[in-house]
Scaffold this motif. Structure first.
Motif, PDB file in Angstrom:
ATOM      1  N   LYS A  39       0.452  -0.832  -0.091  1.00 42.52           N
ATOM      2  CA  LYS A  39      -0.135  -0.108   0.490  1.00 42.52           C
ATOM      3  C   LYS A  39       0.874   1.274   0.027  1.00 42.52           C
ATOM      4  CE  LYS A  39      -4.630  -0.915   1.841  1.00 42.52           C
ATOM      5  NZ  LYS A  39      -5.556  -1.152   2.898  1.00 42.52           N
TER       6      LYS A  39
ATOM      7  N   THR B  67       2.182   1.732  -3.797  1.00 48.12           N
ATOM      8  CA  THR B  67       1.383   2.522  -4.942  1.00 48.12           C
ATOM      9  C   THR B  67       0.743   3.268  -4.511  1.00 48.12           C
ATOM     10  OG1 THR B  67      -0.065   1.023  -3.008  1.00 48.12           O
ATOM     11  CG2 THR B  67       0.822  -0.684  -4.924  1.00 48.12           C
ATOM     12  N   ARG B  68       0.893   3.969  -3.096  1.00 49.01           N
ATOM     13  CA  ARG B  68       0.000   4.901  -2.959  1.00 49.01           C
ATOM     14  C   ARG B  68       0.802   6.927  -4.083  1.00 49.01           C
ATOM     15  NH1 ARG B  68      -0.753   5.751   3.538  1.00 49.01           N
ATOM     16  NH2 ARG B  68      -2.728   4.322   3.533  1.00 49.01           N
ATOM     17  N   SER B  69       1.721   6.338  -4.226  1.00 47.41           N
ATOM     18  CA  SER B  69       2.144   7.322  -5.189  1.00 47.41           C
ATOM     19  C   SER B  69       2.365   7.112  -6.615  1.00 47.41           C
ATOM     20  CB  SER B  69       3.883   8.293  -4.634  1.00 47.41           C
ATOM     21  OG  SER B  69       4.465   6.630  -4.511  1.00 47.41           O
ATOM     22  N   LEU B  70       2.000   6.028  -6.872  1.00 44.21           N
ATOM     23  CA  LEU B  70       1.417   5.978  -7.944  1.00 44.21           C
ATOM     24  C   LEU B  70       0.319   5.478  -9.207  1.00 44.21           C
ATOM     25  CD1 LEU B  70       3.341   2.362  -8.297  1.00 44.21           C
ATOM     26  CD2 LEU B  70       4.865   4.592  -8.583  1.00 44.21           C
TER      27      LEU B  70
ATOM     28  N   GLN C   2      -0.241  -2.864 -10.895  1.00 49.42           N
ATOM     29  CA  GLN C   2      -1.606  -3.745 -11.314  1.00 49.42           C
ATOM     30  C   GLN C   2      -1.091  -4.434 -10.099  1.00 49.42           C
ATOM     31  OE1 GLN C   2      -3.339  -6.158 -13.855  1.00 49.42           O
ATOM     32  NE2 GLN C   2      -4.725  -6.540 -12.297  1.00 49.42           N
ATOM     33  N   VAL C   3      -1.736  -4.631  -8.811  1.00 54.27           N
ATOM     34  CA  VAL C   3      -1.465  -5.530  -7.625  1.00 54.27           C
ATOM     35  C   VAL C   3      -2.484  -6.681  -7.699  1.00 54.27           C
ATOM     36  CG1 VAL C   3      -1.812  -6.496  -5.276  1.00 54.27           C
ATOM     37  CG2 VAL C   3      -1.143  -3.243  -5.943  1.00 54.27           C
TER      38      VAL C   3
END
Lengths: 484, 484
Positions: free
Chosen positions: A293, A296-299, A305-306
């Motif tokens: 998390k 990914t927060r800055s993506l 994709q997770v």
């Protein structure tokens, strides 16, 4: 053997038997233009039950396919258990037409192809490869005939002209490739197609013979590459220092800086069409979810994709173990984050006995090949193991059980896994020992302190990205050179 | 309701509950460039379990997607049961940006979109549509800012420039489309995005509110369109003359001529990028398989596919009933032959009670819409019913049972189906009555004489092809006109 049957009847019967025994068959057709691949496949499938086969025209990769490693489009189409796949053109195209045998990458290409076939064969797939042969004179005649027919002349394209011009050179190259890939477990049959009806009979005989041998169990299979045959890696550095930690203020500051870097990195990857695969493995409750998390927060969600990996579903069970990972590879410029991964084969499936011993032992080598295929395509691969000690795990399990919002996260299975810590540790040591290769190394995330692990994850990713940018794999160049 | 929860916690909990209850959610994001769709979606998914959602960037259709009906790429991506799909741009693109509300096809487009949403909603999908609003001034400011940033200026493309130029016109059109598609079962929410953090809260509140209503059962659903509401068709002509037959010599001659025609037809379809869907339904042992084989024998396997339809598999069960048919539609220039079809819903599923009454009753209308979508895209659709009488069926069943090579073809289920002839006949009459539309008519193949039925099938296909060639649907033109 019922000798009273004709060939189509035999094919029909064999197809049903293979279906019942859940044996998959891959039939490759190669040949120059006008050799009659379409016609021959059509005659074959007339004998078959359409529920049991698929025909794939692989002559031209789509734009999406070009944005993945070259074998991606073939892995995507390997048949499920008990089914037949016909490939009208195949993974040989590049070696046949775009690569001089004197090319320095030629040997590598042949190895790549052979690995693919031996991986499938070792898993029980029957592979039949047919080259439809045609002389220069005959090809010329057929192309002329097509050209003269106003209804068909549109079929004649650049490929036809080029093949006529370079007939000799192509055939030399093709013959060499065929010789080098004529494995006992995936043999070639060269079929003269000057007389098409006779060719059909020859093809049917080859297929019938191979399928019968497969059912008798007398088809050669490649000897499995077991871990002992692989170079062992040093794993001294895999004893993590779990006391490593980061204070809240330091964490906040580091996070702020890293988020900017991650965002900039994603932009560059997207623009340069470089893809990235990050995989997370680790002990239960080590903090994979939270770590992902923060990353990914800055993506931008359009570019990443997770991919959570659990037990394979029905469809996945019907294919080679690696199929579901091949399918989910990111396209060029995108990021895929695997929450658990193909290493499940060597961890949970080994420890729990879901995979039989030969199968998981083969996987060390197969996984190395798989990762190497990604790297050759230019993918940045980052592999994380989230490490915690047993006390920390226990504390987190208990905390989850007491929090009504987190109770669902903890199941009896987690406790059972915990009880098998020792068995997992043995399996894990083997994972490090055999898959910590120089080009696809493991990174330990010391996760007793989650903050420390989160920042380190981004730092490792950033370093892998920097290293890839300043030092592109020479394969990228080769790819362009060969890419037809 | 736990009011102590914050928004992300509520979303997290709601996601789990929806997953357990197998309710699927579709969340559509639309908006002008720089409105911040990516950012908003990313904030949302931070709260969610990645096993339960997928994000789809739908801004640009791929080359393969362009070769299918416009809704194909969205149908392909509807979420399975219990999952969430985020659509970053959607099926509104054309209406928003490529179509003047004064355009004669505008009403049709709105209807098409609304039908799609109501079909999903009636099947239990939650649909949430969010438009991120941004003023001209703010958009201009954001685009300028992007342009000035050397790391991000590449993001500014033609779309940005065009939207700035035509801001007013686009917004007029968008507002009108939003008004016309703001259905109770799929309402729009317009969110001001000048302050992004506030926008996130508004979006989360809308989603939380909708999901909670869905769980309480208080979300409006469209009233189902039952068959009684549909125009009834004449079905007098569906009493087949089963004495029709063809002698062997006549058959051979006709076959030879038809095979040439089929082959030429396939070539033309391929060149003109027109696709064809042929579906076969009929009584057991009516000869579907043999009929299909005769048809395909003269076709190039690269351009056609036989798609056998049996009971839906696990994955198919997780989606709307029509999903598996949408997925298998041929791309432009290709032929798909369905051996059984979407009419299974109205035949076997109705008779055997596999679908509940409301569900199959809804299907008459849904199937009509589905077929209309194909025809609008320019697909040639041919629907066959293979008719035999009960005596002929009995004779064929018995013959199969006595032939060791055909015994596998006959199962106790066939006998059970036969016993329900009457119930099937009732269902079949309804199929004809409500789905024999002028643009997608049924064709009876009188199949007591298989030879007759085989030739007639090809004749009907040939006639449908001729009619399409001499009389292209005006939709093709409209498609070009609107196609962005």
């Amino acid at each position: 053997m019922q000798t009273s049957e004709n060939r189509p009847q035999m094919l029909d019967r064999l197809q049903r038997t293979l279906h019942d025994k859940k044996i998959s068959t891959i039939i490759v057709f190669e040949g120059l233009e006008t050799a009659g691949i379409g016609k021959q496949i059509n005659r074959l499938i007339q004998a078959l039950d359409p529920r049991g086969y698929r025909v794939y025209d692989m002559s031209t990769p789509s734009s999406e396919e070009k944005q993945h490693p070259p074998l991606w489009r073939f892995w995507n189409r390997i048949p499920p258990k008990g089914q037949i796949a016909f490939f009208d053109h195949s993974w040989y195209h590049r070696a046949f037409f775009n690569m001089d045998p004197a090319h320095p990458k030629y040997a590598e290409e042949i190895e790549h192809i052979s690995d693919f076939e031996s991986t499938l064969s070792a898993d029980g797939y029957i592979i039949i490869k047919i080259f439809l042969d045609i002389s220069y004179k005959e090809q010329k005649k057929r192309i002329m005939k097509l050209r003269k027919n106003p209804a068909l002349s549109w079929k004649v394209g650049n490929r036809h002209t080029k093949q006529l011009q370079k007939h000799e050179r192509y055939m030399l190259s093709i013959r060499q490739v065929i010789t080098h890939t004529d494995h006992p477990y995936a043999p070639w049959t060269i079929v003269d197609t000057h007389r098409q009806k006779k060719a059909t009979m020859v093809i049917m005989d080859v297929i019938i013979d191979t399928l019968q041998k497969a059912l008798e169990g007398s088809l050669p299979t490649p000897s499995p590459v077991l871990p002992d045959a692989l170079p062992k890696m040093q794993i001294d550095n895999f004893e993590p220092d779990l006391s490593l930690s980061l204070s809240k203020p330091d964490y906040r500051e580091a996070l702020k800086a890293m988020r900017k870097k991650m965002s900039a990195m994603q932009n560059t990857l997207y623009r340069k069409k470089i893809s990235m695969v990050v995989l997370y493995e680790g002990w239960d409750a080590a903090g994979k979810g939270g770590n992902i998390k923060r990353l990914t927060r800055s993506l931008d969600p359009r570019g990443y994709q997770v991919i959570p990996i659990g037990a394979p579903n029905d469809e996945e069970h019907q294919h080679h173990y690696l199929w579901r990972f091949w399918r989910r590879l990111p396209k060029d410029g995108h990021i895929a984050i695997f929450d658990r991964s193909w290493y499940g084969r060597l961890l949970v499936e080994r420890v729990e006995g879901f995979a039989d011993e030969v199968a998981w032992k083969r996987s060390f080598h197969e996984i190395r090949q798989f990762e190497e295929a990604l790297i050759k395509h230019g993918v940045i691969l980052v592999k994380f193991w989230l490490s915690i000690d047993q006390d920390t795990q226990l504390r987190r399990f208990e905390a989850r059980q007491q929090d009504p919002d987190k109770q669902w996260k903890i199941t009896p299975e987690d406790w059972r896994n915990r009880a098998k810590w020792g068995a997992y540790k043995v399996a894990l040591d083997d994972v490090f020992r055999y898959t910590n290769t120089p080009r696809a190394p493991w990174h330990i995330l010391e996760s007793n302190c989650k903050r420390y692990a989160r920042i380190k994850a981004m730092e490792v990713i950033e370093a892998a990205y920097r290293s890839r940018m300043s030092n592109p794999p020479n394969m990228t160049k080769a790819r362009t050179l060969m890419g037809g």
